[in-house]
Design an enzyme around this catalytic site. Structure first.
Site, PDB file in Angstrom:
ATOM      1  N   SER A  20       0.936  -1.319  -0.047  1.00 15.51           N
ATOM      2  CA  SER A  20      -0.115  -0.042   0.063  1.00 15.51           C
ATOM      3  C   SER A  20       0.922   1.234   0.084  1.00 15.51           C
ATOM      4  CB  SER A  20      -0.788  -0.018   1.047  1.00 15.51           C
ATOM      5  OG  SER A  20      -1.643   1.235   1.289  1.00 15.51           O
ATOM      6  N   LYS A  71     -13.618  -4.431   2.494  1.00 11.33           N
ATOM      7  CA  LYS A  71     -14.662  -3.389   2.214  1.00 11.33           C
ATOM      8  C   LYS A  71     -15.751  -3.563   2.654  1.00 11.33           C
ATOM      9  CE  LYS A  71     -11.510  -0.995  -1.271  1.00 11.33           C
ATOM     10  NZ  LYS A  71     -11.415  -0.350  -2.506  1.00 11.33           N
ATOM     11  N   ASN A  93     -14.359   2.216   2.095  1.00 13.60           N
ATOM     12  CA  ASN A  93     -13.036   2.222   2.186  1.00 13.60           C
ATOM     13  C   ASN A  93     -12.363   3.179   2.921  1.00 13.60           C
ATOM     14  OD1 ASN A  93     -13.470   4.595   0.901  1.00 13.60           O
ATOM     15  ND2 ASN A  93     -11.710   4.445  -0.476  1.00 13.60           N
TER      16      ASN A  93
END
Length: 287
Positions: A20, A71, A93
């Site tokens: 990420s 999510k 999110n």
């Protein structure tokens, strides 16, 4: 998990999560806006999302960005405290604590729309082809419609999934000014072509492009891949070969959705442009 920090504490949670770029993005937003924060990565077990979130909260956590595969669970966690975008997307999110409860929003579609506008796309009255019928596609329907798109046509390898998404969107309370239709990949064409074609599948991660017919693009059309890479993706190359005037990948969408999350958490909207420039340079340097 690290000890409680005197700085406001945020994180991105997922599995996997090591890849990420959110910590880098939010660190740059923090420097830009003068809002100090601690931002980290949280790797949650696939069956341990709620427990990881609870531990994060107990150690002073205030907000989370949520990535795959959590999510939908984040949407359930926020319960009655969902934004309209999150309700229509069926996925969250962005989580934040307010009055002792988790609240949830979906900023993915806002990130897409903001990047399309940055690229000079006129969405008012636009004809948009949305390739894919999974969570990524579902998450951008409401913001695209709210931006004034005249028609959104969803196509998918499984036509039934595309039809189900269109029907679910209508049943959930669609934006009435936008016509949403669906079909198979082979039914992607339209007279005069599409103004925008968005690849909401993960095909580019495998170095492949969706099996789309030729002749999809109107003059000056943009082909947009939600995936991103140092070089044009397979979908972007396919689009150029089919006559798309312009192509773009999803790095701007990533930064745009993060900027919207930052606004929700801190009450100030950062400028995505220098962050996008820095991330693009990082991608190219690592190539």
């Amino acid at each position: 998990m690290s000890q409680a920090s005197p700085l406001p504490r945020y994180a991105v949670i997922g599995n996997p999560v090591a890849h990420s770029r959110s910590p880098q993005i939010h660190a740059m937003f923090s420097s830009q806006t003068g809002k100090p924060l601690q931002y980290e990565r949280l790797l949650a077990p696939v069956d341990g999302f709620a427990a990881t979130v609870q531990a994060f909260r107990e150690q002073g956590g205030l907000g989370l960005n949520v990535t795959v595969p959590f999510k939908e669970e984040a949407c359930q966690l926020a319960g009655a405290h969902l934004s309209e975008r999150a309700r229509l997307a069926g996925a969250v999110n962005t989580l934040w604590l307010r009055d002792g409860a988790w609240h949830g929003c979906n900023t993915d579609g806002v990130g897409l729309v903001s990047d399309l506008l940055r690229l000079g796309v006129v969405l008012e009255g636009a004809r948009v082809l949305l390739v894919g019928a999974g969570g990524a596609a579902r998450g951008v329907l409401q913001p695209l419609a709210a931006a004034g798109c005249a028609r959104i046509h969803i196509v998918n390898r499984s036509a039934q999934r595309a039809h189900d998404l269109a029907a679910g969107w209508a049943a959930a309370g669609a934006v009435p000014g936008t016509r949403v239709t669906a079909g198979a990949l082979a039914e992607a064409g339209v007279a005069g072509g599409w103004n925008v074609v968005v690849n909401a599948t993960a095909s580019s991660l495998q170095g492949a492009a969706p099996e789309l017919p030729r002749g999809l693009y109107a003059p000056d059309a943009l082909a947009y891949d939600m995936m991103y890479a140092a070089h044009p993706t397979a979908f972007m190359r396919q689009a150029t070969d089919d006559g798309a005037a312009r192509t773009a990948d999803g790095l701007g969408m990533l930064v745009g959705q993060a900027a919207e999350s930052f606004l929700i958490w801190h009450g100030v909207r950062p400028d995505p442009s220098p962050v996008l420039t820095a991330l693009r340079a990082t991608l190219l340097a690592k190539d």
